[in-house]
Write a protein that holds these residues in place. Structure first.
Motif, PDB file in Angstrom:
ATOM      1  N   ARG A 170     -41.745 -45.980  73.136  1.00 43.45           N
ATOM      2  CA  ARG A 170     -41.927 -47.437  73.095  1.00 43.45           C
ATOM      3  C   ARG A 170     -41.666 -47.968  71.685  1.00 43.45           C
ATOM      4  NH1 ARG A 170     -45.657 -51.438  72.241  1.00 43.45           N
ATOM      5  NH2 ARG A 170     -45.580 -53.184  73.682  1.00 43.45           N
ATOM      6  N   ALA A 171     -42.115 -47.221  70.679  1.00 42.41           N
ATOM      7  CA  ALA A 171     -41.893 -47.636  69.292  1.00 42.41           C
ATOM      8  C   ALA A 171     -40.399 -47.691  68.979  1.00 42.41           C
ATOM      9  CB  ALA A 171     -42.609 -46.692  68.332  1.00 42.41           C
ATOM     10  N   ILE A 172     -39.653 -46.687  69.424  1.00 39.82           N
ATOM     11  CA  ILE A 172     -38.203 -46.674  69.199  1.00 39.82           C
ATOM     12  C   ILE A 172     -37.550 -47.839  69.929  1.00 39.82           C
ATOM     13  CG2 ILE A 172     -36.089 -45.382  69.720  1.00 39.82           C
ATOM     14  CD1 ILE A 172     -37.468 -44.275  67.319  1.00 39.82           C
ATOM     15  N   ALA A 173     -37.983 -48.119  71.140  1.00 41.90           N
ATOM     16  CA  ALA A 173     -37.428 -49.250  71.901  1.00 41.90           C
ATOM     17  C   ALA A 173     -37.712 -50.567  71.178  1.00 41.90           C
ATOM     18  CB  ALA A 173     -38.008 -49.271  73.315  1.00 41.90           C
ATOM     19  N   ARG A 174     -38.912 -50.695  70.627  1.00 37.54           N
ATOM     20  CA  ARG A 174     -39.256 -51.906  69.859  1.00 37.54           C
ATOM     21  C   ARG A 174     -38.337 -52.051  68.654  1.00 37.54           C
ATOM     22  NH1 ARG A 174     -45.316 -51.299  68.140  1.00 37.54           N
ATOM     23  NH2 ARG A 174     -44.712 -52.999  66.747  1.00 37.54           N
ATOM     24  N   ARG A 175     -38.165 -50.956  67.934  1.00 40.65           N
ATOM     25  CA  ARG A 175     -37.326 -50.997  66.731  1.00 40.65           C
ATOM     26  C   ARG A 175     -35.877 -51.308  67.098  1.00 40.65           C
ATOM     27  NH1 ARG A 175     -38.435 -52.888  63.071  1.00 40.65           N
ATOM     28  NH2 ARG A 175     -36.717 -51.913  61.969  1.00 40.65           N
ATOM     29  N   ARG A 176     -35.394 -50.740  68.181  1.00 41.88           N
ATOM     30  CA  ARG A 176     -34.017 -51.007  68.597  1.00 41.88           C
ATOM     31  C   ARG A 176     -33.842 -52.497  68.874  1.00 41.88           C
ATOM     32  NH1 ARG A 176     -30.318 -51.769  72.616  1.00 41.88           N
ATOM     33  NH2 ARG A 176     -28.504 -50.376  72.651  1.00 41.88           N
ATOM     34  N   ALA A 177     -34.784 -53.082  69.590  1.00 35.79           N
ATOM     35  CA  ALA A 177     -34.692 -54.510  69.922  1.00 35.79           C
ATOM     36  C   ALA A 177     -34.678 -55.360  68.657  1.00 35.79           C
ATOM     37  CB  ALA A 177     -35.857 -54.906  70.829  1.00 35.79           C
ATOM     38  N   ILE A 178     -35.506 -55.018  67.692  1.00 37.29           N
ATOM     39  CA  ILE A 178     -35.550 -55.785  66.439  1.00 37.29           C
ATOM     40  C   ILE A 178     -34.243 -55.661  65.672  1.00 37.29           C
ATOM     41  CG2 ILE A 178     -36.625 -55.824  64.131  1.00 37.29           C
ATOM     42  CD1 ILE A 178     -38.303 -57.214  66.228  1.00 37.29           C
ATOM     43  N   VAL A 179     -33.726 -54.435  65.559  1.00 37.93           N
ATOM     44  CA  VAL A 179     -32.485 -54.210  64.816  1.00 37.93           C
ATOM     45  C   VAL A 179     -31.319 -54.932  65.486  1.00 37.93           C
ATOM     46  CG1 VAL A 179     -30.834 -52.430  64.104  1.00 37.93           C
ATOM     47  CG2 VAL A 179     -33.278 -52.074  63.741  1.00 37.93           C
ATOM     48  N   VAL A 180     -31.232 -54.868  66.805  1.00 37.73           N
ATOM     49  CA  VAL A 180     -30.158 -55.559  67.522  1.00 37.73           C
ATOM     50  C   VAL A 180     -30.293 -57.066  67.339  1.00 37.73           C
ATOM     51  CG1 VAL A 180     -29.267 -56.076  69.842  1.00 37.73           C
ATOM     52  CG2 VAL A 180     -29.714 -53.709  69.178  1.00 37.73           C
ATOM     53  N   ASP A 181     -31.512 -57.583  67.378  1.00 39.33           N
ATOM     54  CA  ASP A 181     -31.743 -59.015  67.170  1.00 39.33           C
ATOM     55  C   ASP A 181     -31.327 -59.444  65.763  1.00 39.33           C
ATOM     56  OD1 ASP A 181     -32.653 -61.540  68.241  1.00 39.33           O
ATOM     57  OD2 ASP A 181     -34.345 -61.366  66.838  1.00 39.33           O
ATOM     58  N   LEU A 182     -31.634 -58.623  64.771  1.00 39.13           N
ATOM     59  CA  LEU A 182     -31.206 -58.940  63.403  1.00 39.13           C
ATOM     60  C   LEU A 182     -29.682 -58.919  63.290  1.00 39.13           C
ATOM     61  CD1 LEU A 182     -33.891 -56.951  61.394  1.00 39.13           C
ATOM     62  CD2 LEU A 182     -33.615 -59.435  61.458  1.00 39.13           C
ATOM     63  N   ALA A 183     -29.041 -57.982  63.965  1.00 39.25           N
ATOM     64  CA  ALA A 183     -27.574 -57.942  63.966  1.00 39.25           C
ATOM     65  C   ALA A 183     -27.008 -59.191  64.622  1.00 39.25           C
ATOM     66  CB  ALA A 183     -27.080 -56.687  64.681  1.00 39.25           C
ATOM     67  N   ARG A 184     -27.667 -59.657  65.682  1.00 39.69           N
ATOM     68  CA  ARG A 184     -27.244 -60.892  66.351  1.00 39.69           C
ATOM     69  C   ARG A 184     -27.335 -62.078  65.378  1.00 39.69           C
ATOM     70  NH1 ARG A 184     -29.997 -60.156  70.422  1.00 39.69           N
ATOM     71  NH2 ARG A 184     -28.329 -59.331  71.714  1.00 39.69           N
ATOM     72  N   THR A 185     -28.410 -62.129  64.628  1.00 39.83           N
ATOM     73  CA  THR A 185     -28.588 -63.198  63.637  1.00 39.83           C
ATOM     74  C   THR A 185     -27.502 -63.137  62.572  1.00 39.83           C
ATOM     75  OG1 THR A 185     -30.968 -63.198  64.018  1.00 39.83           O
ATOM     76  CG2 THR A 185     -30.204 -64.168  61.949  1.00 39.83           C
ATOM     77  N   LEU A 186     -27.184 -61.933  62.099  1.00 41.37           N
ATOM     78  CA  LEU A 186     -26.114 -61.785  61.112  1.00 41.37           C
ATOM     79  C   LEU A 186     -24.769 -62.236  61.691  1.00 41.37           C
ATOM     80  CD1 LEU A 186     -26.983 -58.301  59.535  1.00 41.37           C
ATOM     81  CD2 LEU A 186     -27.202 -60.533  58.455  1.00 41.37           C
ATOM     82  N   ALA A 187     -24.496 -61.863  62.937  1.00 44.87           N
ATOM     83  CA  ALA A 187     -23.233 -62.242  63.572  1.00 44.87           C
ATOM     84  C   ALA A 187     -23.140 -63.756  63.724  1.00 44.87           C
ATOM     85  CB  ALA A 187     -23.104 -61.558  64.926  1.00 44.87           C
ATOM     86  N   GLU A 188     -24.233 -64.379  64.122  1.00 45.40           N
ATOM     87  CA  GLU A 188     -24.243 -65.847  64.268  1.00 45.40           C
ATOM     88  C   GLU A 188     -24.021 -66.525  62.923  1.00 45.40           C
ATOM     89  OE1 GLU A 188     -28.003 -66.465  66.191  1.00 45.40           O
ATOM     90  OE2 GLU A 188     -27.246 -65.817  68.158  1.00 45.40           O
ATOM     91  N   ARG A 189     -24.600 -65.959  61.887  1.00 45.69           N
ATOM     92  CA  ARG A 189     -24.415 -66.521  60.545  1.00 45.69           C
ATOM     93  C   ARG A 189     -22.962 -66.411  60.120  1.00 45.69           C
ATOM     94  NH1 ARG A 189     -26.863 -64.337  54.923  1.00 45.69           N
ATOM     95  NH2 ARG A 189     -25.730 -65.780  53.633  1.00 45.69           N
TER      96      ARG A 189
END
Length: 196
Positions: A170-189
């Protein structure tokens, strides 16, 4: 029974990968590699030229493996980062090998350094094509993205302590979601900057 040189090389290579990931270059022992590979020590020196060269070849091969398995697609950055995260989750030995490499070798003369440099330059070029404004910014983004992914597997003890999560899946899944979300933010920027 016929001797299979290639099978022996592969067994040595797999045993060496595990040994170096666990013990680093200095702590690894040729006799343990030979025993795990069911080979003699002379075969290691014959096929790989010694412990230092074997370590360099192991790191180089693992880097080649990830370079062929995952490409950071700037047009689909969040998805690419998710795939990269998944690859590291399945192959945590690469992070350990890279950490040992940084601690125990001359960083200016690493096995496969030129190939790695070209691979990373290609990723930077892709980020530039996706709309990042300059090479330095693209380099910084690539280094940050790789750090966001790799840090999760570099210090698992901190992940356990900080996330306070008994269920490591579950911890790894949480971290994956956060990292992917941050990548999404970078891409949008990057898209917003390209639109200016």
């Amino acid at each position: 029974m016929r001797y299979d040189a290639e099978a022996t090389r592969q067994r040595i290579f797999q045993a060496a990968t595990a040994e170096f990931a666990e013990h680093g270059l200095a702590g690894a022992r040729i006799d343990r590699i030979a025993a795990a590979a069911q080979a003699n020590k002379q075969a290691i020196y014959l096929y790989f030229g010694g412990k230092e060269k074997l370590f360099g070849q192991v790191v180089r091969a693992k880097m080649d493996e990830i370079c062929h398995a995952v490409t950071l697609d700037p047009r689909a950055l969040p998805e690419s980062v998710g795939l990269l995260f998944d690859w590291y989750a399945e192959h945590p030995e690469l992070i350990r090998l890279l950490l040992w490499e940084s601690l125990e070798t001359d960083g200016d003369r690493i096995e496969g350094g030129e190939e790695r440099l070209q691979f990373y330059r290609g990723n930077v070029d892709g980020l530039l094509e996706a709309g990042l404004e300059d090479r330095e910014t693209a380099q910084d983004w690539l280094f940050t993205i790789l750090g966001l992914v790799a840090w999760n597997f570099s210090v698992p003890q901190l992940r356990r302590l900080i996330l306070d999560e008994a269920d490591q899946e579950r911890a790894i899944a949480r971290r994956r979601a956060i990292v992917v979300d941050l990548a999404r933010t970078l891409a949008e920027r990057a898209e917003a900057a390209a639109g200016r």
